[in-house]
Design a protein around this motif. Structure first.
Motif, PDB file in Angstrom:
ATOM      1  N   LYS A  70      -3.589 -11.934 -13.341  1.00 15.18           N
ATOM      2  CA  LYS A  70      -4.086 -13.289 -13.125  1.00 15.18           C
ATOM      3  C   LYS A  70      -2.947 -14.246 -13.407  1.00 15.18           C
ATOM      4  O   LYS A  70      -2.812 -14.766 -14.509  1.00 15.18           O
ATOM      5  CB  LYS A  70      -5.273 -13.564 -14.065  1.00 15.18           C
ATOM      6  N   PRO A  71      -2.124 -14.517 -12.392  1.00 14.97           N
ATOM      7  CA  PRO A  71      -0.938 -15.352 -12.602  1.00 14.97           C
ATOM      8  C   PRO A  71      -1.282 -16.724 -13.175  1.00 14.97           C
ATOM      9  O   PRO A  71      -0.515 -17.278 -13.949  1.00 14.97           O
ATOM     10  CB  PRO A  71      -0.342 -15.482 -11.192  1.00 14.97           C
ATOM     11  N   LEU A  72      -2.464 -17.274 -12.829  1.00 15.22           N
ATOM     12  CA  LEU A  72      -2.825 -18.605 -13.316  1.00 15.22           C
ATOM     13  C   LEU A  72      -3.049 -18.596 -14.819  1.00 15.22           C
ATOM     14  O   LEU A  72      -2.871 -19.599 -15.492  1.00 15.22           O
ATOM     15  CB  LEU A  72      -4.084 -19.113 -12.599  1.00 15.22           C
ATOM     16  N   GLU A  73      -3.479 -17.437 -15.352  1.00 16.74           N
ATOM     17  CA  GLU A  73      -3.703 -17.331 -16.797  1.00 16.74           C
ATOM     18  C   GLU A  73      -2.560 -16.597 -17.483  1.00 16.74           C
ATOM     19  O   GLU A  73      -2.728 -16.096 -18.594  1.00 16.74           O
ATOM     20  CB  GLU A  73      -5.037 -16.618 -17.054  1.00 16.74           C
ATOM     21  N   ASN A  74      -1.426 -16.501 -16.787  1.00 22.14           N
ATOM     22  CA  ASN A  74      -0.253 -15.843 -17.354  1.00 22.14           C
ATOM     23  C   ASN A  74      -0.490 -14.385 -17.710  1.00 22.14           C
ATOM     24  O   ASN A  74       0.037 -13.886 -18.697  1.00 22.14           O
ATOM     25  CB  ASN A  74       0.251 -16.586 -18.586  1.00 22.14           C
ATOM     26  N   GLN A  75      -1.318 -13.708 -16.952  1.00 20.28           N
ATOM     27  CA  GLN A  75      -1.513 -12.284 -17.183  1.00 20.28           C
ATOM     28  C   GLN A  75      -0.921 -11.513 -16.006  1.00 20.28           C
ATOM     29  O   GLN A  75      -1.380 -11.662 -14.878  1.00 20.28           O
ATOM     30  CB  GLN A  75      -2.999 -11.975 -17.348  1.00 20.28           C
ATOM     31  N   TYR A  76       0.105 -10.749 -16.309  1.00 19.87           N
ATOM     32  CA  TYR A  76       0.826 -10.048 -15.243  1.00 19.87           C
ATOM     33  C   TYR A  76       0.810  -8.545 -15.487  1.00 19.87           C
ATOM     34  O   TYR A  76       1.792  -7.981 -15.951  1.00 19.87           O
ATOM     35  CB  TYR A  76       2.269 -10.545 -15.161  1.00 19.87           C
ATOM     36  N   GLY A  77      -0.296  -7.893 -15.232  1.00 18.44           N
ATOM     37  CA  GLY A  77      -0.346  -6.438 -15.366  1.00 18.44           C
ATOM     38  C   GLY A  77      -0.329  -5.819 -13.978  1.00 18.44           C
ATOM     39  O   GLY A  77      -1.184  -6.132 -13.138  1.00 18.44           O
ATOM     40  N   ILE A  78       0.648  -4.962 -13.678  1.00 20.93           N
ATOM     41  CA  ILE A  78       0.708  -4.444 -12.302  1.00 20.93           C
ATOM     42  C   ILE A  78       0.209  -3.012 -12.192  1.00 20.93           C
ATOM     43  O   ILE A  78       0.375  -2.390 -11.147  1.00 20.93           O
ATOM     44  CB  ILE A  78       2.132  -4.548 -11.697  1.00 20.93           C
ATOM     45  N   LEU A  79      -0.430  -2.502 -13.263  1.00 19.54           N
ATOM     46  CA  LEU A  79      -0.950  -1.129 -13.158  1.00 19.54           C
ATOM     47  C   LEU A  79      -1.882  -0.951 -11.941  1.00 19.54           C
ATOM     48  O   LEU A  79      -1.768   0.050 -11.233  1.00 19.54           O
ATOM     49  CB  LEU A  79      -1.662  -0.718 -14.451  1.00 19.54           C
ATOM     50  N   PRO A  80      -2.783  -1.916 -11.666  1.00 21.56           N
ATOM     51  CA  PRO A  80      -3.651  -1.725 -10.488  1.00 21.56           C
ATOM     52  C   PRO A  80      -2.856  -1.547  -9.195  1.00 21.56           C
ATOM     53  O   PRO A  80      -3.246  -0.776  -8.315  1.00 21.56           O
ATOM     54  CB  PRO A  80      -4.475  -3.014 -10.436  1.00 21.56           C
ATOM     55  N   MET A  81      -1.707  -2.263  -9.085  1.00 17.43           N
ATOM     56  CA  MET A  81      -0.906  -2.172  -7.861  1.00 17.43           C
ATOM     57  C   MET A  81      -0.179  -0.832  -7.794  1.00 17.43           C
ATOM     58  O   MET A  81      -0.059  -0.251  -6.713  1.00 17.43           O
ATOM     59  CB  MET A  81       0.112  -3.306  -7.783  1.00 17.43           C
ATOM     60  N   ILE A  82       0.320  -0.376  -8.964  1.00 17.48           N
ATOM     61  CA  ILE A  82       0.999   0.926  -8.971  1.00 17.48           C
ATOM     62  C   ILE A  82       0.003   2.009  -8.568  1.00 17.48           C
ATOM     63  O   ILE A  82       0.279   2.843  -7.697  1.00 17.48           O
ATOM     64  CB  ILE A  82       1.593   1.222 -10.363  1.00 17.48           C
ATOM     65  N   VAL A  83      -1.187   1.952  -9.199  1.00 18.85           N
ATOM     66  CA  VAL A  83      -2.215   2.948  -8.876  1.00 18.85           C
ATOM     67  C   VAL A  83      -2.622   2.815  -7.409  1.00 18.85           C
ATOM     68  O   VAL A  83      -2.776   3.814  -6.699  1.00 18.85           O
ATOM     69  CB  VAL A  83      -3.437   2.767  -9.807  1.00 18.85           C
ATOM     70  N   GLY A  84      -2.747   1.565  -6.927  1.00 17.33           N
ATOM     71  CA  GLY A  84      -3.120   1.341  -5.534  1.00 17.33           C
ATOM     72  C   GLY A  84      -2.123   1.957  -4.579  1.00 17.33           C
ATOM     73  O   GLY A  84      -2.501   2.637  -3.613  1.00 17.33           O
ATOM     74  N   SER A  85      -0.825   1.731  -4.842  1.00 19.95           N
ATOM     75  CA  SER A  85       0.207   2.326  -3.987  1.00 19.95           C
ATOM     76  C   SER A  85       0.101   3.842  -3.993  1.00 19.95           C
ATOM     77  O   SER A  85       0.226   4.492  -2.947  1.00 19.95           O
ATOM     78  CB  SER A  85       1.601   1.915  -4.480  1.00 19.95           C
ATOM     79  N   CYS A  86      -0.152   4.415  -5.192  1.00 16.63           N
ATOM     80  CA  CYS A  86      -0.244   5.874  -5.283  1.00 16.63           C
ATOM     81  C   CYS A  86      -1.468   6.386  -4.519  1.00 16.63           C
ATOM     82  O   CYS A  86      -1.398   7.394  -3.811  1.00 16.63           O
ATOM     83  CB  CYS A  86      -0.307   6.313  -6.743  1.00 16.63           C
ATOM     84  N   TYR A  87      -2.610   5.681  -4.653  1.00 15.34           N
ATOM     85  CA  TYR A  87      -3.822   6.099  -3.947  1.00 15.34           C
ATOM     86  C   TYR A  87      -3.608   6.157  -2.435  1.00 15.34           C
ATOM     87  O   TYR A  87      -3.899   7.163  -1.785  1.00 15.34           O
ATOM     88  CB  TYR A  87      -4.969   5.124  -4.236  1.00 15.34           C
ATOM     89  N   VAL A  88      -3.113   5.052  -1.866  1.00 14.34           N
ATOM     90  CA  VAL A  88      -2.994   5.031  -0.400  1.00 14.34           C
ATOM     91  C   VAL A  88      -1.926   6.015   0.081  1.00 14.34           C
ATOM     92  O   VAL A  88      -2.081   6.625   1.141  1.00 14.34           O
ATOM     93  CB  VAL A  88      -2.719   3.616   0.166  1.00 14.34           C
ATOM     94  N   THR A  89      -0.864   6.197  -0.736  1.00 16.20           N
ATOM     95  CA  THR A  89       0.155   7.164  -0.339  1.00 16.20           C
ATOM     96  C   THR A  89      -0.409   8.578  -0.357  1.00 16.20           C
ATOM     97  O   THR A  89      -0.199   9.355   0.581  1.00 16.20           O
ATOM     98  CB  THR A  89       1.375   7.064  -1.272  1.00 16.20           C
TER      99      THR A  89
END
Lengths: 283, 285
Positions: free
Chosen positions: A54-73
């Motif tokens: 949540k960039p607006l609340e200064n929360q930058y966790g990218i685990l969902p994106m890493i997992v997302g990339s792994c899932y689709v790959t």
């Protein structure tokens, strides 16, 4: 006079060859110098392990994106590799030469189609089909993206596997035939295992292409920055994260996006290294 | 070859199954190719409204793709002008000058392989950091061109290298034997006979430039008008299509752009295949 030009041109050629070293050095320097400070500020644990983006609340966790990339790959591999491998076997061992002349350009064409066109096709064809046949409300998600990426990596898998199969000495196949095996058994149980490492190299190239794919995925993956719990849920990949937010991001948000690219870059480097190790073993 | 029928199924069930899977997978692949092309053409060709979509001036009403086509040509020519000489010279160094087992050559090959594996979005971001942020150029044609040049460099290098290595050593020996120097041999003998292979690589590179979108969005920007100069923002055909899709209002126009892109890609592939075939027949002859 002629001698000088020889020497000068030799340096020109050398310089041109060194451009690729320079380019890699520059890419590493700029990505890391812009991205690593952000990881430091956010904290490496919070950045790589955080599940809230949540960039607006200064929360930058990218685990969902890493997992997302792994899932689709992983999905793309599950769909693209079996089909691509069987198709490569057809091209190398079953195909009459007349048919081959038509088939080969068709598969090459698949490799040349721009990813934006794939994304558009996915949005117009695959998304509505998934929407109607499954419980997915939007039709966009892991499954849709996996099918699309599976199609996109087909030409890579097919051409690399085909040349690996062709490189296997014909005596393997002939020996199996002479022992009474059928054509299919000879191909699948002698030629195919012998081409194993070449095929694996093709799969790794496919992984690299799938994980780095951007424009097609961003259209059809749903882009929710959460860890999906079924194959129908929407995901956001690392690449999609960058494209979606880079246009308006500023400050730490922008640095966090560049840091996302750093993580992606490290993934790609690992894939590249394993590919070249495998290729070296083949040679 | 065994016949593919019911008796075969009874005698060799596994072989039958394997062959079935091989046929089905190939059929599926071919079906995807034809369905994709057929669908885009069938949906897109009726949307190629003649004066509007190809008007010289872009307006928000006509959504003309003509400026994007012109920009694509400009960006392609400029990118090739940078990347082709560098790539060909680099390949000449690797094939004709470098000594075997040289450490530098190893490093060049490793970096070229690394470059070819980097996803286009990472190139785009790199261009964004360097040109848009660090140099403060904002979105400009030149940022996009330099970014794309780096991106297609490994492709040009690899195809040229293959073409140069395919030139028989007897050509080199003949040229040296007639008293020509190394440089003259390279430019008068080796490069001309490797030309079809080099051209096939360049055409593949054109295909990549035309289809590229992720590397251009944050470097050359999405401005759908003809670039006035290298420091103006301008979108290519692919980027224009992305803009049409994300706005969500212009599906018909997006279909039309997809048709144009697809036709371009088919032409480019055919030309490259033709040249590659010419190269092999040259060597046989």
């Amino acid at each position: 006079m002629r001698k000088y030009s020889e020497i000068i041109m030799q340096f020109v050629f050398l310089f041109a060859a060194c451009i690729s070293i320079l380019a890699v050095a520059l890419i590493c320097f700029f990505l890391f110098s812009e991205g690593l400070p952000a990881i430091g500020k956010i904290g490496i644990g919070n950045f790589l392990g955080g599940t809230v983006w949540k960039p607006l609340e200064n929360q930058y966790g990218i685990l969902p994106m890493i997992v997302g990339s792994c899932y689709v790959t992983a999905g793309a591999i599950a769909i693209g590799v079996p089909i691509g491998l069987f198709c490569a076997v057809f091209m190398a061992k079953f195909c009459p030469s007349g048919l081959y002349k038509m088939l080969k350009p068709a598969i090459d064409l698949l490799a040349g189609i721009p990813s934006i066109v794939y994304g558009f096709f996915g949005l117009m064809v695959i998304v509505p089909v998934i929407q109607q046949t499954t419980a997915s409300p939007s039709g966009k998600g892991i499954l849709t993206a996996s099918i699309m990426l599976g199609i996109m990596i087909l030409p890579t898998i097919i051409s690399v596997s085909e040349s690996a199969l062709r490189a296997v000495p014909a005596s393997y196949y002939e020996g199996a035939l002479a022992l009474g095996a059928t054509h299919e058994r000879s191909v699948f149980f002698t030629t195919l295992p012998a081409a194993k490492s070449g095929i694996l190299a093709g799969v790794i190239l496919g992984v690299g292409r799938a994980i780095g794919e951007t424009m097609a995925v961003v259209m059809i993956a749903g882009n929710q920055p959460v860890i999906g719990d079924s194959i129908l849920s929407g995901v956001r990949t690392m690449t999609a994260n960058i494209v979606l937010e880079m246009g308006y991001a500023t400050g730490l948000h922008r640095e966090a996006l560049i840091a996302t690219a750093v993580v992606l870059f490290v993934f790609i480097l690992i894939i590249n290294v394993s590919f070249s190790l495998l290729k070296r073993r083949n040679d | 070859m065994n016949s593919f029928n019911l008796t075969y199924l009874k005698r060799h069930p596994l072989s039958f199954l394997l062959r079935l899977l091989v046929y089905l997978s190939t059929a599926a692949t071919v079906a995807v190719v034809f369905f994709l092309i057929g669908y885009i053409l069938w949906q897109g060709v009726p949307n190629l409204t003649m004066p509007g979509l190809f008007a010289w001036e872009y307006t928000s009403e006509n959504q003309s793709m003509m400026p994007a086509i012109i920009n694509t040509v400009i960006i392609t020519v400029m990118t090739l002008a940078i990347a082709v000489p560098i790539g060909v010279f680099a390949a000449v160094y690797l094939v004709e000058y470098a000594k075997r087992g040289n450490k530098l050559v190893k490093l060049i090959r490793i970096t070229a392989e690394t470059l070819s594996g980097i996803p286009s979005i990472v190139y785009g971001l790199f261009g964004f950091i360097v040109f848009v942020i660090t140099l403060g150029w904002s979105y400009t044609l030149l940022s996009g061109v330099i970014t794309l040049s780096i991106m297609i460099l490994p492709l040009i290098m690899r195809t040229t290298e293959e073409a140069l290595m395919a030139v028989p050593d007897s050509y080199r020996e003949g040229s040296f034997g007639l008293g020509a120097g190394r440089l003259r041999t390279v430019f008068r003998v080796i490069i001309p006979s490797a030309m079809p292979g080099i051209l096939a690589g360049i055409i593949l590179a054109i295909g990549r430039i035309v289809g590229e979108s992720a590397a251009l969005i944050f470097t050359a920007g999405t401005n759908p008008v003809v670039a006035q100069g290298p420091f103006y923002s301008a979108s290519t055909l692919s980027v224009h299509m992305y803009a049409l899709m994300t706005e969500g209002l212009h599906t018909e126009q997006a279909y039309a752009v997809a048709v144009v892109l697809l036709v371009l890609v088919i032409l480019i592939n055919a030309l490259s295949g033709f040249l590659a075939k010419k190269l092999t027949s040259n060597q046989e002859g």
